[in-house]
Write a protein that holds these residues in place. Structure first.
Motif, PDB file in Angstrom:
ATOM      1  N   UNK A 244     -41.456  30.853 -45.059  1.00 20.64           N
ATOM      2  CA  UNK A 244     -42.645  30.571 -45.858  1.00 20.64           C
ATOM      3  C   UNK A 244     -43.916  30.633 -45.036  1.00 20.64           C
ATOM      4  N   UNK A 245     -45.063  30.809 -45.685  1.00 23.00           N
ATOM      5  CA  UNK A 245     -46.338  31.031 -44.979  1.00 23.00           C
ATOM      6  C   UNK A 245     -46.825  29.856 -44.149  1.00 23.00           C
ATOM      7  N   UNK A 246     -46.461  28.629 -44.519  1.00 23.16           N
ATOM      8  CA  UNK A 246     -46.905  27.479 -43.719  1.00 23.16           C
ATOM      9  C   UNK A 246     -46.315  27.547 -42.315  1.00 23.16           C
ATOM     10  N   UNK A 247     -44.996  27.580 -42.210  1.00 28.71           N
ATOM     11  CA  UNK A 247     -44.351  27.647 -40.904  1.00 28.71           C
ATOM     12  C   UNK A 247     -44.644  28.949 -40.186  1.00 28.71           C
ATOM     13  N   UNK A 248     -44.707  30.057 -40.932  1.00 31.94           N
ATOM     14  CA  UNK A 248     -44.955  31.367 -40.329  1.00 31.94           C
ATOM     15  C   UNK A 248     -46.360  31.450 -39.730  1.00 31.94           C
ATOM     16  N   UNK A 249     -47.339  30.864 -40.412  1.00 32.86           N
ATOM     17  CA  UNK A 249     -48.719  30.896 -39.892  1.00 32.86           C
ATOM     18  C   UNK A 249     -48.849  30.015 -38.652  1.00 32.86           C
ATOM     19  N   UNK A 250     -48.103  28.932 -38.604  1.00 27.41           N
ATOM     20  CA  UNK A 250     -48.136  28.054 -37.430  1.00 27.41           C
ATOM     21  C   UNK A 250     -47.451  28.714 -36.236  1.00 27.41           C
ATOM     22  N   UNK A 251     -46.330  29.412 -36.462  1.00 25.98           N
ATOM     23  CA  UNK A 251     -45.643  30.048 -35.332  1.00 25.98           C
ATOM     24  C   UNK A 251     -46.473  31.203 -34.790  1.00 25.98           C
ATOM     25  N   UNK A 252     -47.224  31.878 -35.647  1.00 28.83           N
ATOM     26  CA  UNK A 252     -48.116  32.943 -35.180  1.00 28.83           C
ATOM     27  C   UNK A 252     -49.187  32.365 -34.258  1.00 28.83           C
ATOM     28  N   UNK A 253     -49.680  31.186 -34.610  1.00 31.81           N
ATOM     29  CA  UNK A 253     -50.654  30.516 -33.753  1.00 31.81           C
ATOM     30  C   UNK A 253     -50.024  30.121 -32.420  1.00 31.81           C
ATOM     31  N   UNK A 254     -48.803  29.597 -32.478  1.00 36.98           N
ATOM     32  CA  UNK A 254     -48.077  29.246 -31.248  1.00 36.98           C
ATOM     33  C   UNK A 254     -47.902  30.478 -30.357  1.00 36.98           C
ATOM     34  N   UNK A 255     -47.498  31.584 -30.963  1.00 37.71           N
ATOM     35  CA  UNK A 255     -47.252  32.818 -30.208  1.00 37.71           C
ATOM     36  C   UNK A 255     -48.517  33.302 -29.519  1.00 37.71           C
ATOM     37  N   UNK A 256     -49.649  33.160 -30.186  1.00 36.49           N
ATOM     38  CA  UNK A 256     -50.927  33.573 -29.575  1.00 36.49           C
ATOM     39  C   UNK A 256     -51.222  32.724 -28.343  1.00 36.49           C
ATOM     40  N   UNK A 257     -51.033  31.415 -28.486  1.00 33.65           N
ATOM     41  CA  UNK A 257     -51.266  30.507 -27.361  1.00 33.65           C
ATOM     42  C   UNK A 257     -50.339  30.837 -26.195  1.00 33.65           C
ATOM     43  N   UNK A 258     -49.055  31.021 -26.491  1.00 27.76           N
ATOM     44  CA  UNK A 258     -48.074  31.293 -25.436  1.00 27.76           C
ATOM     45  C   UNK A 258     -48.336  32.624 -24.735  1.00 27.76           C
ATOM     46  N   UNK A 259     -48.926  33.577 -25.476  1.00 25.62           N
ATOM     47  CA  UNK A 259     -49.236  34.883 -24.874  1.00 25.62           C
ATOM     48  C   UNK A 259     -50.359  34.784 -23.842  1.00 25.62           C
ATOM     49  N   UNK A 260     -51.076  33.656 -23.859  1.00 23.04           N
ATOM     50  CA  UNK A 260     -52.217  33.473 -22.941  1.00 23.04           C
ATOM     51  C   UNK A 260     -51.910  32.488 -21.806  1.00 23.04           C
ATOM     52  N   UNK A 261     -50.647  32.128 -21.651  1.00 20.78           N
ATOM     53  CA  UNK A 261     -50.321  31.074 -20.695  1.00 20.78           C
ATOM     54  C   UNK A 261     -50.578  31.463 -19.240  1.00 20.78           C
ATOM     55  N   UNK A 262     -50.474  32.741 -18.933  1.00 21.66           N
ATOM     56  CA  UNK A 262     -50.786  33.170 -17.564  1.00 21.66           C
ATOM     57  C   UNK A 262     -52.255  32.898 -17.247  1.00 21.66           C
TER      58      UNK A 262
END
Length: 314
Positions: A130-148
């Motif tokens: 569903x869009x609630x969990x999917x939109x939150x995981x997309x935000x998580x993925x963006x953050x994790x992609x910037x961890x370096x």
């Protein structure tokens, strides 16, 4: 510390302000900006791009988001516009400002899993539905992609995945269930023994203060009370608060499953999807955050926290 809280006027934001205001300077970022005790000033989102800008802060707590619509009436794009894109915007602001050393993002357990067979831990492969969990995981993925980039700038980032948050003044499913039990309507699903994790707002505030003031490693952290409760136990806690005897009917599972199927065909309140949500297990482990904070248990146990919440409904 100087702290910027997005969504500062919401339920969690208001509680965090009360918990942090005595020792820290708090600024808000929100779509509304009424005066609020403990908040120096609430800025609109336009200030992130303005020349005047927002005063220097040491940490950002990002709460602003589109909450889960249990009636499924919200368009999917609204979740992504708010939960994903706003997170990207504020996280980019965090990375661009050297003075801001800590970033806390409030995601959700639903970003990790819609259903839990055993116990949810942080190392699960995310499978939101569903869009609630999917939109939150997309935000998580963006953050994790910037961890370096985060590590190179000597910053820390925390992604919190809370289960159902409750506390005085909270509005939501718990409030609805309270209303049903208060009317004396018997609970017909007693034969379904499930376990669910709840999250007391006091424990949320404790964890936030902990990662702000202690040397806690960056990462994803589940948020929840120490003990999971069954729906039957939750009904009993509600009745305890009301001073009533719990009326729990243990009708055969097969019979109630049939009733739910009929309800689905006739568009009644109890349908297969709602039966699933009311009787499923959803247990989340908080072991990682407790270890990081150096505690054996959270300060508020689930039953004490629930009684405080239920008292506020009166």
């Amino acid at each position: 510390m100087k702290i910027l809280i997005t969504g500062v006027h919401g339920f969690v934001g208001s509680n965090l302000v009360n918990a942090l205001k005595d020792k820290h300077t708090i600024y808000g970022l929100d779509i509304i900006a009424p005066a609020k005790d403990g908040v120096r000033y609430t800025f609109s989102w336009d200030y992130l791009d303005s020349k005047d800008g927002i005063p220097e802060v040491d940490a950002i707590i990002h709460l602003a988001g589109k909450a889960h619509d249990t009636k499924n009436k919200s368009a999917a794009e609204v979740y992504f516009k708010v939960n994903t894109e706003l997170t990207k915007k504020i996280f980019d602001y965090f990375l661009a400002h050297e003075s801001i050393k800590k970033f806390i993002f409030f995601s959700t357990a639903k970003a990790a899993a819609d259903r839990v067979e055993r116990v949810l831990t942080e190392d699960v492969t995310p499978a939101p539905v569903g869009p609630y969990g999917e939109s939150k995981i997309k935000a998580e993925e963006y953050i994790l992609s910037k961890m370096e980039d985060v590590r190179s700038k000597n910053k820390d980032v925390y992604i919190f995945r809370p289960c159902m948050i409750h506390g005085p003044g909270n509005k939501g499913n718990l409030n609805l269930l309270y209303g049903v039990v208060k009317k004396g309507i018997p609970w017909p699903l007693g034969a379904f023994e499930n376990r669910r994790t709840f999250t007391s707002i006091e424990n949320i505030c404790f964890a936030v203060n902990g990662v702000l003031t202690k040397d806690v490693p960056s990462g994803i952290y589940n948020m929840g009370d120490d003990e999971a409760l069954s729906t039957n136990e939750l009904i009993e806690e509600i009745c305890k608060s009301l001073g009533k005897k719990a009326h729990i009917w243990r009708l055969p599972k097969g019979f109630m499953t049939g009733v739910a199927k009929l309800g689905g065909m006739l568009h009644l309140p109890l349908n297969p999807e709602r039966l699933q949500k009311l009787t499923e297990n959803y247990v989340s482990s908080n072991a990682k955050i407790k270890k990081a904070l150096g505690v054996d248990k959270m300060p508020v146990d689930v039953r004490t926290g629930l009684q405080r919440t239920l008292e506020s409904f009166k």
